[in-house]
Design a protein around this motif. Structure first.
Motif, PDB file in Angstrom:
ATOM      1  N   ALA A  65      36.096  31.984   2.365  1.00 15.66           N
ATOM      2  CA  ALA A  65      35.945  30.604   2.833  1.00 15.66           C
ATOM      3  C   ALA A  65      34.614  29.977   2.430  1.00 15.66           C
ATOM      4  CB  ALA A  65      36.091  30.553   4.351  1.00 15.66           C
ATOM      5  N   SER A  66      33.821  30.647   1.622  1.00 20.66           N
ATOM      6  CA  SER A  66      32.529  30.135   1.157  1.00 20.66           C
ATOM      7  C   SER A  66      31.604  29.789   2.315  1.00 20.66           C
ATOM      8  CB  SER A  66      32.728  28.898   0.276  1.00 20.66           C
ATOM      9  OG  SER A  66      33.509  29.203  -0.845  1.00 20.66           O
ATOM     10  N   LEU A  67      31.649  30.606   3.356  1.00 21.95           N
ATOM     11  CA  LEU A  67      30.779  30.384   4.506  1.00 21.95           C
ATOM     12  C   LEU A  67      29.429  31.048   4.270  1.00 21.95           C
ATOM     13  CD1 LEU A  67      33.304  31.063   7.427  1.00 21.95           C
ATOM     14  CD2 LEU A  67      32.558  28.845   6.532  1.00 21.95           C
ATOM     15  N   LEU A  68      28.403  30.506   4.899  1.00 27.15           N
ATOM     16  CA  LEU A  68      27.061  31.063   4.790  1.00 27.15           C
ATOM     17  C   LEU A  68      26.697  31.812   6.066  1.00 27.15           C
ATOM     18  CD1 LEU A  68      25.147  28.048   3.166  1.00 27.15           C
ATOM     19  CD2 LEU A  68      25.940  30.135   2.028  1.00 27.15           C
ATOM     20  N   SER A  69      25.871  32.795   5.905  1.00 26.35           N
ATOM     21  CA  SER A  69      25.402  33.568   7.056  1.00 26.35           C
ATOM     22  C   SER A  69      24.319  32.778   7.791  1.00 26.35           C
ATOM     23  CB  SER A  69      24.838  34.909   6.580  1.00 26.35           C
ATOM     24  OG  SER A  69      24.309  35.634   7.653  1.00 26.35           O
ATOM     25  N   VAL A  70      24.480  32.625   9.101  1.00 26.88           N
ATOM     26  CA  VAL A  70      23.508  31.901   9.923  1.00 26.88           C
ATOM     27  C   VAL A  70      22.584  32.913  10.595  1.00 26.88           C
ATOM     28  CG1 VAL A  70      23.157  30.247  11.783  1.00 26.88           C
ATOM     29  CG2 VAL A  70      25.208  30.101  10.361  1.00 26.88           C
ATOM     30  N   PRO A  71      21.305  32.953  10.228  1.00 23.89           N
ATOM     31  CA  PRO A  71      20.383  33.924  10.844  1.00 23.89           C
ATOM     32  C   PRO A  71      20.253  33.684  12.349  1.00 23.89           C
ATOM     33  CG  PRO A  71      19.406  32.877   8.917  1.00 23.89           C
ATOM     34  CD  PRO A  71      20.632  32.110   9.240  1.00 23.89           C
ATOM     35  N   ARG A  72      20.068  34.760  13.069  1.00 25.02           N
ATOM     36  CA  ARG A  72      19.865  34.638  14.515  1.00 25.02           C
ATOM     37  C   ARG A  72      18.409  34.301  14.800  1.00 25.02           C
ATOM     38  NH1 ARG A  72      23.242  39.660  17.326  1.00 25.02           N
ATOM     39  NH2 ARG A  72      25.325  39.024  16.582  1.00 25.02           N
ATOM     40  N   VAL A  73      18.200  33.355  15.693  1.00 25.89           N
ATOM     41  CA  VAL A  73      16.853  32.978  16.116  1.00 25.89           C
ATOM     42  C   VAL A  73      16.811  32.974  17.637  1.00 25.89           C
ATOM     43  CG1 VAL A  73      16.265  31.620  14.083  1.00 25.89           C
ATOM     44  CG2 VAL A  73      17.484  30.540  15.956  1.00 25.89           C
ATOM     45  N   ARG A  74      15.625  33.153  18.163  1.00 26.08           N
ATOM     46  CA  ARG A  74      15.449  33.240  19.613  1.00 26.08           C
ATOM     47  C   ARG A  74      15.124  31.902  20.248  1.00 26.08           C
ATOM     48  NH1 ARG A  74      11.056  37.863  20.333  1.00 26.08           N
ATOM     49  NH2 ARG A  74      10.064  36.604  18.702  1.00 26.08           N
ATOM     50  N   THR A  75      14.671  30.944  19.455  1.00 27.73           N
ATOM     51  CA  THR A  75      14.243  29.670  20.020  1.00 27.73           C
ATOM     52  C   THR A  75      14.955  28.497  19.349  1.00 27.73           C
ATOM     53  OG1 THR A  75      12.405  29.474  18.444  1.00 27.73           O
ATOM     54  CG2 THR A  75      11.959  30.614  20.531  1.00 27.73           C
ATOM     55  N   PRO A 122      34.697  20.944   6.286  1.00 31.75           N
ATOM     56  CA  PRO A 122      36.022  21.428   5.894  1.00 31.75           C
ATOM     57  C   PRO A 122      35.957  22.209   4.587  1.00 31.75           C
ATOM     58  CG  PRO A 122      36.116  19.122   6.574  1.00 31.75           C
ATOM     59  CD  PRO A 122      34.656  19.478   6.478  1.00 31.75           C
ATOM     60  N   SER A 123      36.862  23.135   4.409  1.00 33.37           N
ATOM     61  CA  SER A 123      36.827  24.017   3.240  1.00 33.37           C
ATOM     62  C   SER A 123      36.995  23.262   1.928  1.00 33.37           C
ATOM     63  CB  SER A 123      37.918  25.089   3.357  1.00 33.37           C
ATOM     64  OG  SER A 123      39.196  24.478   3.476  1.00 33.37           O
ATOM     65  N   ASP A 124      37.783  22.164   1.930  1.00 35.21           N
ATOM     66  CA  ASP A 124      37.977  21.430   0.678  1.00 35.21           C
ATOM     67  C   ASP A 124      36.686  20.764   0.200  1.00 35.21           C
ATOM     68  OD1 ASP A 124      38.219  19.728   2.936  1.00 35.21           O
ATOM     69  OD2 ASP A 124      39.034  18.145   1.649  1.00 35.21           O
ATOM     70  N   ILE A 125      35.791  20.438   1.136  1.00 30.47           N
ATOM     71  CA  ILE A 125      34.504  19.871   0.744  1.00 30.47           C
ATOM     72  C   ILE A 125      33.588  20.969   0.215  1.00 30.47           C
ATOM     73  CG2 ILE A 125      32.452  18.633   1.547  1.00 30.47           C
ATOM     74  CD1 ILE A 125      34.157  17.241   3.597  1.00 30.47           C
ATOM     75  N   ARG A 126      33.546  22.104   0.916  1.00 29.87           N
ATOM     76  CA  ARG A 126      32.692  23.213   0.465  1.00 29.87           C
ATOM     77  C   ARG A 126      33.102  23.719  -0.905  1.00 29.87           C
ATOM     78  NH1 ARG A 126      33.778  25.295   5.732  1.00 29.87           N
ATOM     79  NH2 ARG A 126      35.021  26.949   4.756  1.00 29.87           N
ATOM     80  N   ASP A 127      34.390  23.655  -1.226  1.00 30.57           N
ATOM     81  CA  ASP A 127      34.895  24.188  -2.497  1.00 30.57           C
ATOM     82  C   ASP A 127      34.913  23.155  -3.617  1.00 30.57           C
ATOM     83  OD1 ASP A 127      35.298  26.611  -1.231  1.00 30.57           O
ATOM     84  OD2 ASP A 127      37.379  26.170  -0.715  1.00 30.57           O
ATOM     85  N   SER A 128      34.249  22.021  -3.421  1.00 30.37           N
ATOM     86  CA  SER A 128      34.245  20.965  -4.443  1.00 30.37           C
ATOM     87  C   SER A 128      33.669  21.497  -5.751  1.00 30.37           C
ATOM     88  CB  SER A 128      33.417  19.769  -3.970  1.00 30.37           C
ATOM     89  OG  SER A 128      33.968  19.221  -2.796  1.00 30.37           O
TER      90      SER A 128
END
Length: 552
Positions: free
Chosen positions: A495-505, A524-530
């Motif tokens: 799905a071309s998703l990015l990893s979101v780092p965990r933060v405490r604040t 939406p996936s159709d925008i990410r896959d442009s």
């Protein structure tokens, strides 16, 4: 031996790193079609030193393209820049309106060069720049004069480091350095040596650059008066095509020096910022390390003919209010032997950063400037057409609202509302009598096809993320983005998703490494896959428009 003495000794023994990789011996031939494309793109700005009026060159582009291509090919082959193009007419421009107009140092010496000479410079740059940017010795944290790099990307990288340090429990000490007449103090012999040793420039290319730098003259021109031509023994012309990149090459060793002290830095032309995270339990060692780095840089500048101006340098402690209390005793920092007091705010690349990164002062500055231009537009609104009003509004006000607005992600709702009030006022002035007076502001924005402030911020962040993922540039932002890899086989794996780092604040969630993936994954996936930037921006604009107004 004191540290200052030892740092000078280290810098004296510093040698430019050797180039590894392919060498650049000669330039590829120039075609008339290439020149023709450039002539169609460049504006016809004239200068007092022009041999042929630019308007004539552009109107007879097909004829001049062949002549310029032949001239460029002979120049590149022989390694000789035409001597008739080596004179510059200097136009002094006041750096800031508040400066003393009787003081020569208040002016920036902009070189007006011959139109055809700048075309030849562009042709050379197209062959020279890719090689330089691919060299490992080029400073990747220099954001000026590079494709996909800007003041905004530089600021995003700096603030991301500061946000992450805060999430680890540290505040960041930032020092912004001021260089005196940076472009005018470049030593030609050192520059040529650095090009040969560290960047692999040899043969006719090196000879051409030597010819380009040598025997240049300039005269100051004010109104219809001109001074006697003077020989330029150092520096690169401000206003030239090649000058900015040559300056970046000249100052590239700065990255090696700061890296040796483990101090972060960002540069945009001669704007240089150094910053280091301070250990809240024992900040003295980190401060000492930064001071040592500054002494080493001062020594390097001196040995390379440049002058660090500590009196005009700024320093600020950045972090949350809670963390800042740990450094209550920190009042100043030593910059090259000069004590620089910590400020409560600092202006970097057009953005005012306060010590707690609330950006309140920056928003106030935008609002003040925007309302000034809105009042001016209101006075002439009845005399101009709707399209003209929209163009004036976009260039004078919307450009200010959009400049570096990705930094505003996560700011307070109060600040967003202040900017939205500016946009609403502007929209009513531009709409004029086109809509009924009782039309709601959202209806006016929809009529003008303007995204509200909050959507504009998300649009900018998403666009920067897409450009960075597609081009892998700038490298300092691309390194902060990682595709999400699920631990087991899932449909979201593709799905071309990015990893979101965990933060405490919440404070740290404003950084690019967290904000960019969060915005990206919400699309939406159709925008990410442009497949192209044009398609991505078109679909993204429609998506943001629907979120703001409910329908396209």
């Amino acid at each position: 031996m004191t540290y200052c003495e030892s740092s000078v000794t280290d810098i004296l023994s510093f040698q430019d790193p050797l180039h590894t990789g392919p060498f650049l011996h000669s330039c590829q031939p120039v075609t008339s079609a290439e020149v023709l494309r450039i002539l169609h793109l460049v504006p016809p700005k004239s200068s007092s030193v022009d041999f042929v009026p630019p308007s004539l060159v552009k109107s007879c582009a097909a004829v001049f393209a062949e002549l310029i291509a032949e001239l460029a090919n002979r120049s590149f082959r022989d390694g000789c820049f035409p001597s008739c193009f080596k004179h510059a007419a200097i136009t002094p421009l006041l750096k800031k309106p508040t400066l003393d107009t009787s003081d020569p140092s208040s002016y920036r010496p902009i070189s007006n060069l011959d139109f055809i000479s700048k075309i030849i410079e562009r042709l050379f740059l197209a062959r020279f720049q890719p090689h330089v940017l691919a060299c490992t010795n080029f400073n990747n944290h220099q954001s000026a004069y590079r494709p996909r790099h800007s003041t905004e990307t530089s600021l995003l990288a700096s603030l991301n480091t500061i946000y992450r340090a805060s999430d680890s429990g540290s505040s960041t000490l930032l020092v912004s350095l001021d260089l005196s007449a940076a472009f005018d103090t470049i030593d030609h012999h050192i520059l040529i040596s650095r090009l040969r040793i560290s960047f692999g420039i040899t043969g006719s290319v090196l000879s051409w650059l030597q010819s380009y730098l040598s025997n240049r003259t300039q005269s100051v021109r004010i109104s219809h008066h001109s001074s006697t031509p003077t020989m330029c023994t150092s520096g690169v012309p401000q206003g030239s095509v090649l000058g900015p990149l040559l300056f970046a090459i000249y100052t590239s060793p700065i990255a090696m020096i700061t890296r040796s002290f483990q101090v972060y830095h960002q540069q945009y032309a001669d704007d240089t910022q150094l910053f280091i995270a301070l250990n809240p339990s024992d900040p003295s060692s980190d401060i000492s390390n930064l001071t040592s780095c500054l002494h080493a840089l001062q020594s390097w500048f001196c040995l390379n003919g440049m002058a660090l101006n500590p009196d005009k340098s700024d320093a600020i402690l950045l972090g949350t209010r809670q963390r800042s209390r740990c450094y209550a005793s920190l009042r100043s920092v030593d910059v090259a032997g000069c004590s620089v007091s910590l400020s409560d705010h600092i202006k970097i690349l057009g953005v005012t950063l306060d010590s707690h990164l609330s950006l309140d002062k920056h928003i106030s500055s935008i609002c003040k400037s925007a309302y000034y231009h809105i009042r001016s537009l209101r006075h002439i609104r009845s005399a101009i057409t709707d399209d003209m009003a929209k163009s004036v509004a976009s260039s004078l006000v919307c450009s200010r609202l959009d400049y570096a607005n990705s930094l505003l992600y996560g700011t307070t709702q109060k600040n967003i509302n202040r900017l939205q009030c500016v946009q609403n006022t502007l929209a009513r002035v531009v709409a004029g009598h086109a809509l009924p007076r009782d039309t709601h502001t959202s209806g006016i924005l929809k009529h003008l096809h303007w995204l509200p402030i909050e959507q504009r911020i998300k649009f900018k962040l998403a666009t920067l993320t897409h450009n960075t993922l597609c081009s892998t540039q700038p490298a300092y932002l691309h390194s902060l983005l990682n595709y999400h890899t699920p631990t087991r086989s899932l449909r979201s794996a593709n799905a071309s998703l990015l990893s979101v780092p965990r933060v405490r604040t919440t404070f740290a969630s404003r950084g690019f490494s967290v904000a960019a993936p969060a915005i990206w994954n919400s699309l939406p996936s159709d925008i990410r896959d442009s497949s192209s930037t044009h398609t991505f921006r078109r679909l993204l604009k429609t998506h943001c428009f629907q979120q703001a107004f409910g329908s396209p």
